[in-house]
Write a protein that holds these residues in place. Structure first.
Motif, mmCIF file in Angstrom:
data_model
loop_
_atom_site.group_PDB
_atom_site.id
_atom_site.type_symbol
_atom_site.label_atom_id
_atom_site.label_comp_id
_atom_site.label_asym_id
_atom_site.label_seq_id
_atom_site.Cartn_x
_atom_site.Cartn_y
_atom_site.Cartn_z
ATOM 1 N N ILE A 112 0.847 -1.184 0.000
ATOM 2 C CA ILE A 112 0.000 0.000 0.000
ATOM 3 C C ILE A 112 0.890 1.244 0.000
ATOM 4 N N SER A 113 0.393 2.321 -0.566
ATOM 5 C CA SER A 113 1.174 3.549 -0.672
ATOM 6 C C SER A 113 1.394 4.173 0.704
ATOM 7 N N GLU A 114 2.402 5.019 0.809
ATOM 8 C CA GLU A 114 2.802 5.551 2.110
ATOM 9 C C GLU A 114 1.731 6.429 2.756
ATOM 10 N N ASN A 115 0.795 6.954 1.974
ATOM 11 C CA ASN A 115 -0.265 7.750 2.591
ATOM 12 C C ASN A 115 -1.388 6.887 3.161
ATOM 13 N N ASN A 116 -1.196 5.564 3.161
ATOM 14 C CA ASN A 116 -2.189 4.664 3.739
ATOM 15 C C ASN A 116 -1.667 3.872 4.934
ATOM 16 N N TYR A 117 -0.537 4.298 5.476
ATOM 17 C CA TYR A 117 -0.066 3.655 6.696
ATOM 18 C C TYR A 117 0.670 4.651 7.581
ATOM 19 N N THR A 118 0.771 4.295 8.849
ATOM 20 C CA THR A 118 1.567 5.034 9.829
ATOM 21 C C THR A 118 2.405 4.011 10.573
#
Length: 414
Positions: A112-118
């Motif tokens: 998943i792209s970095e704007n979908n995880y923390t």
């Protein structure tokens, strides 16, 4: 004979059998440490569906294994540009349908792209672009079963409560749009449930709840109660979920009685964020238009004006007028909403027409026919799951008369 059978059902007051929908089964295996996943996606057409060719678009960044399909179907994969982005399109051609169900199974891997995880959570949902869909049918409503496998230390939350769960494996089911199956994965969740009205669950990933979150939950109770009395009175919310993953990539509503609010500092004490919450909750009803054409106003203008209706009903008349004025200032020089082609313009113009201009038209319609009749119109439109502007115009004529229908059509073409 079939025609006579349908006539007989009608004469007896019995509805003819509805056409069954496709069914989707998804098995998602998540490796949170690397933000990667493996997905097994099975799309099944019912025996009553005679479709011979099925196309599914999939994010081109994912690695797809050989396609599996029933009944010796033929498949091929091509690269396509879709809505401005590269996709791989899987086309499956079935033989003659002997009145049996037919299935397509895709297995693919990716990240998943970095704007979908923390550091605390991974989000698979509508804006994660992780699911296949039929072209121009992202919001096709489908029954589904979603099974999510994660390392034993992790948990999963979704829009409905799980049907089954055990360490490392969670299963959910429901009915929602093709791209909205949702899994929020984290080691720790914090949640609270409303105390009044239909149950509203606020779920936060990785970070404890704050007083601000408690205020958000209470405000969601009040918004839901208002909508259930007005736009949703024929199809009220009976449960709702607010997912807060904290990845700061926007907010969006989901048809399956849920919304994703990703802002880590979300505070409904700020009017613009109160309007976001009210807007996204209203997408429980406003989500059946197409993102690709003018009917997106049935999603976005209707959700925007619903949020303003709530703001006004809460007593903030000045805020209501201020927001209407702000939106109106952005619409001079815009093309007509009727027949709007979003691919001829940059996205900001899409927002100015679909959201802002459409909201102004709804306000003018309310002014013309009065609040009581306007709310009746919205409630019936919501219950009917109106998906085209023509359908909405027909409803306007039924409720407010042909002159108002003609007036509205002229406004949409202005």
């Amino acid at each position: 004979m079939k025609y006579l059978f349908i006539l007989l059902l009608a004469a007896l007051g019995v509805a003819a059998p509805a056409r069954a929908m496709p069914f989707v089964e998804v098995n998602l295996q998540v490796a949170p440490a690397t933000h990667s996943f493996t997905c097994r996606y099975r799309f099944t057409l019912p025996a009553s569906d005679t479709t011979s060719v099925v196309r599914l678009n999939l994010n081109s960044h994912f690695k797809l294994q050989p396609v599996q399909a029933t009944q010796n179907a033929q498949s091929r994969i091509t690269s396509v540009q879709y809505a401005g982005y590269p996709h791989q399109q899987i086309q499956v051609r079935f033989g003659p349908n002997p009145r049996r169900s037919r299935s397509i199974e895709l297995v693919y891997t990716g990240s998943i792209s970095e704007n979908n995880y923390t550091d605390q959570a991974a989000l698979f949902s509508a804006h994660s672009e992780w699911l296949p869909f039929r072209p121009y049918q992202e919001y096709e409503v489908l029954p589904y079963q979603l099974t999510v496998q994660v390392p034993p230390a992790y948990q999963v939350r979704s829009t409905p409560q799980p049907d089954k769960q055990k360490a490392g494996r969670w299963t959910f089911s429901g009915t929602t749009s093709a791209i909205e199956f949702t899994a929020l994965v984290a080691q720790q969740f914090y949640q609270a449930v409303s105390v009044a009205g239909p149950p509203i669950t606020l779920v936060k990933a990785g970070v404890p709840l704050t007083q601000t979150d408690s205020v958000t939950l209470r405000q969601a109770e009040v918004i839901t109660a208002f909508y259930n009395r007005t736009i949703g009175r024929q199809d009220p919310i009976t449960r709702f979920t607010i997912l807060m993953p904290g990845n700061n990539s926007g907010a969006y509503g989901l048809l399956d009685n849920a919304t994703v609010i990703t802002y880590s500092d979300f505070d409904v004490a700020r009017t613009n964020e109160l309007l976001i919450l009210a807007h996204e909750i209203s997408h429980k009803w406003w989500g059946y238009g197409s993102f690709h054409d003018e009917t997106d106003w049935l999603n976005e203008a209707f959700a925007t004006y619903s949020s303003l209706l709530y703001l006004q009903a809460s007593g903030d008349e000045a805020g209501y007028q201020k927001e209407l004025d702000r939106l109106a200032q952005t619409t001079p020089g815009t093309p007509p909403l009727w027949g709007f082609d979003r691919y001829k313009y940059e996205y900001p113009m899409h927002r100015r027409v679909m959201y802002n201009k459409g909201t102004g038209i709804l306000h003018a319609l309310r002014t013309r026919i009065g609040t009581e009749q306007f709310l009746t119109l919205l409630a019936q439109s919501a219950a009917k799951k109106t998906s085209t502007t023509v359908e909405f115009l027909q409803l306007v004529e039924q409720i407010a008369g042909p002159e108002t229908r003609g007036w509205l059509l002229a406004e949409l073409k202005r």
